[in-house]
Scaffold this motif. Sequence first.
Motif, PDB file in Angstrom:
ATOM      1  N   THR A  85       0.711  -1.167   0.040  1.00 25.59           N
ATOM      2  CA  THR A  85       0.097  -0.122  -0.129  1.00 25.59           C
ATOM      3  C   THR A  85       0.917   1.313  -0.002  1.00 25.59           C
ATOM      4  O   THR A  85       0.401   2.393   0.162  1.00 25.59           O
ATOM      5  N   THR A  86       2.152   1.088  -0.102  1.00 31.31           N
ATOM      6  CA  THR A  86       2.909   2.422  -0.224  1.00 31.31           C
ATOM      7  C   THR A  86       3.240   2.797  -1.534  1.00 31.31           C
ATOM      8  O   THR A  86       3.950   3.646  -1.764  1.00 31.31           O
ATOM      9  N   GLY A  87       3.096   1.870  -2.710  1.00 33.03           N
ATOM     10  CA  GLY A  87       3.335   2.280  -3.900  1.00 33.03           C
ATOM     11  C   GLY A  87       2.045   3.015  -4.289  1.00 33.03           C
ATOM     12  O   GLY A  87       1.353   3.662  -4.008  1.00 33.03           O
ATOM     13  N   LYS A  88       2.139   2.782  -5.887  1.00 27.47           N
ATOM     14  CA  LYS A  88       0.946   3.771  -6.620  1.00 27.47           C
ATOM     15  C   LYS A  88      -0.397   3.156  -6.253  1.00 27.47           C
ATOM     16  O   LYS A  88      -1.381   3.902  -6.049  1.00 27.47           O
ATOM     17  N   ASP A  89      -0.410   1.823  -6.385  1.00 26.71           N
ATOM     18  CA  ASP A  89      -1.697   0.909  -6.183  1.00 26.71           C
ATOM     19  C   ASP A  89      -1.604   0.530  -4.817  1.00 26.71           C
ATOM     20  O   ASP A  89      -0.833   0.008  -4.122  1.00 26.71           O
ATOM     21  N   ASN A  90      -3.062   0.671  -4.312  1.00 31.61           N
ATOM     22  CA  ASN A  90      -3.337   0.106  -2.918  1.00 31.61           C
ATOM     23  C   ASN A  90      -3.672  -1.270  -3.069  1.00 31.61           C
ATOM     24  O   ASN A  90      -4.805  -1.738  -3.145  1.00 31.61           O
ATOM     25  N   ASN A  91      -2.596  -1.964  -3.103  1.00 28.78           N
ATOM     26  CA  ASN A  91      -2.730  -3.523  -3.367  1.00 28.78           C
ATOM     27  C   ASN A  91      -2.925  -4.234  -1.988  1.00 28.78           C
ATOM     28  O   ASN A  91      -2.116  -4.247  -1.259  1.00 28.78           O
ATOM     29  N   ILE A  92      -3.974  -4.846  -1.883  1.00 32.38           N
ATOM     30  CA  ILE A  92      -4.398  -5.736  -0.630  1.00 32.38           C
ATOM     31  C   ILE A  92      -4.795  -7.216  -1.044  1.00 32.38           C
ATOM     32  O   ILE A  92      -5.589  -7.973  -0.631  1.00 32.38           O
ATOM     33  N   SER A  93      -4.049  -7.715  -2.061  1.00 39.20           N
ATOM     34  CA  SER A  93      -4.260  -9.168  -2.709  1.00 39.20           C
ATOM     35  C   SER A  93      -3.675 -10.133  -1.762  1.00 39.20           C
ATOM     36  O   SER A  93      -2.545  -9.931  -0.869  1.00 39.20           O
ATOM     37  N   ILE A  94      -4.112 -11.335  -1.771  1.00 40.68           N
ATOM     38  CA  ILE A  94      -3.731 -12.498  -0.851  1.00 40.68           C
ATOM     39  C   ILE A  94      -3.392 -13.788  -1.825  1.00 40.68           C
ATOM     40  O   ILE A  94      -3.988 -13.770  -3.107  1.00 40.68           O
ATOM     41  N   VAL A  95      -2.485 -14.710  -1.191  1.00 37.41           N
ATOM     42  CA  VAL A  95      -2.426 -15.873  -1.923  1.00 37.41           C
ATOM     43  C   VAL A  95      -3.181 -16.987  -0.997  1.00 37.41           C
ATOM     44  O   VAL A  95      -2.601 -16.906   0.214  1.00 37.41           O
TER      45      VAL A  95
END
Length: 206
Positions: A85-95
């Motif tokens: 979430t510190t980059g351009k996209d607020n990515n909260i994906s999981i595996v």
Amino acid sequence: LPGLHVFTIAFALEVSVGKANTVMALNNSNVLLPCTFTTCIGFQDLVFMWYFNSTELIYHGKIKSKASEPTLMERNPRVEFVGSTTGKDNNISIVLKNVEFSDAGKYTCHVKNPKEKDTQHNATIFLTVVQKMVETDNTLTLIIVGVVGGLIGLLILSMLIKRVVLFIIKKTQDGKKECLVSSSGNDNTENGLAGSKAEQKAPPKA
């Protein structure tokens, strides 16, 4: 007020799992469950959760601010956070690791942002688990496309041939017209033949 309504929509929290909301995974493999969120006014102490079939909590995280990565609150042992979430996209994906047939179902990515008066939003993705991936037989589709393409090609070729033939006929007819004009203009002037348009000399006076 209409203006206030537009303002409210512009600042709404949005959550997305991408264009396709279905994922297929092989049994005993790892599968990525994507999720991102956007907010125009930023976030603080944002909470996100992943649910399986709407009731079973499999991941719970909290993000203090844009400058910090999520803090794990609770998770299923087979779930791993892979976003940022510190980059351009607020990515909260999981595996989800070592997928089983019982893992097939609905996965919901839920986000709550206190900075937007605890606005909440979620997105859903559906997981299908299979024993093996089946390749789609596109033979019939390729045959149909080939036949249709061939017919279109023949149609275009016949149109071109027709245009060329008409062009040649037109040129031939134009050439004949030029010949007719040229021959009628001469009108047997050579050798002083009868019917000539050459000047007739006056007979000598006696």
